[in-house]
Design an enzyme around this catalytic site. Structure first.
Site, PDB file in Angstrom:
ATOM      1  N   TYR A  26      -3.940  16.061   1.922  1.00  0.00           N
ATOM      2  CA  TYR A  26      -4.572  14.744   1.968  1.00  0.00           C
ATOM      3  C   TYR A  26      -3.587  13.829   2.683  1.00  0.00           C
ATOM      4  CZ  TYR A  26      -7.544  10.936   0.075  1.00  0.00           C
ATOM      5  OH  TYR A  26      -8.391   9.878  -0.087  1.00  0.00           O
ATOM      6  N   TYR A  61       0.847  -1.197   0.000  1.00  0.00           N
ATOM      7  CA  TYR A  61       0.000   0.000   0.000  1.00  0.00           C
ATOM      8  C   TYR A  61       0.883   1.248   0.000  1.00  0.00           C
ATOM      9  CZ  TYR A  61      -3.759   3.201   1.324  1.00  0.00           C
ATOM     10  OH  TYR A  61      -4.654   4.237   1.350  1.00  0.00           O
ATOM     11  N   HIS A  96       1.612   4.227  -3.197  1.00  0.00           N
ATOM     12  CA  HIS A  96       1.343   5.648  -2.983  1.00  0.00           C
ATOM     13  C   HIS A  96       2.592   6.513  -3.120  1.00  0.00           C
ATOM     14  CE1 HIS A  96      -2.542   4.347  -1.396  1.00  0.00           C
ATOM     15  NE2 HIS A  96      -2.916   5.603  -1.484  1.00  0.00           N
ATOM     16  N   TRP A 101      -7.516   3.991 -10.357  1.00  0.00           N
ATOM     17  CA  TRP A 101      -6.828   3.893  -9.066  1.00  0.00           C
ATOM     18  C   TRP A 101      -7.536   2.881  -8.168  1.00  0.00           C
ATOM     19  CZ3 TRP A 101      -2.251   5.025  -7.188  1.00  0.00           C
ATOM     20  CH2 TRP A 101      -2.066   4.985  -5.819  1.00  0.00           C
ATOM     21  N   TRP A 102      -8.861   2.954  -8.123  1.00  0.00           N
ATOM     22  CA  TRP A 102      -9.613   1.986  -7.310  1.00  0.00           C
ATOM     23  C   TRP A 102      -9.315   0.561  -7.765  1.00  0.00           C
ATOM     24  CZ3 TRP A 102     -15.175   4.454  -7.340  1.00  0.00           C
ATOM     25  CH2 TRP A 102     -15.179   5.602  -6.522  1.00  0.00           C
TER      26      TRP A 102
END
Length: 97
Positions: free
Chosen positions: A34, A11, A15, A69-70
């Site tokens: 964010y 993860y 990113h 992205w999802w």
């Protein structure tokens, strides 16, 4: 959001860096800050975003970049039928400005 067991490093890797086109979409839709944090014992992810407008934030989900992205992230976390991250809204308990 809920991260799958043992998915923390992947993860983080996905990113860093975030896709440039996704960053551009976020900024174009009024996102200034964010932050996503991990609770290491539970695998829960907590997201904090400073946005200009709720409607502009909501519109991000309809962009092709967000949908890709999802799909890219779906194997690492719990997702809904449309592959969006399964999100549970937190209740604000205290706020000091």
């Amino acid at each position: 959001m809920q991260l799958n067991p043992r998915a923390e490093e992947e993860y983080r890797r996905r990113h860093n860096p975030i896709w440039r086109e996704l960053e551009e979409i976020l900024r174009a839709h009024g996102v200034h800050h964010y932050l996503i944090s991990l609770h290491p014992e539970t695998g829960q992810l907590f997201a904090y975003a400073e946005i200009e407008d709720q409607a502009r934030w909501d519109a991000i989900a309809a962009t092709p970049v967000c949908r890709r992205w999802w799909d890219y992230m779906a194997d690492l976390m719990e997702v809904n039928a449309d592959r969006s991250p399964r999100v549970i809204e937190l209740q604000e308990m205290f706020h000091l400005e």
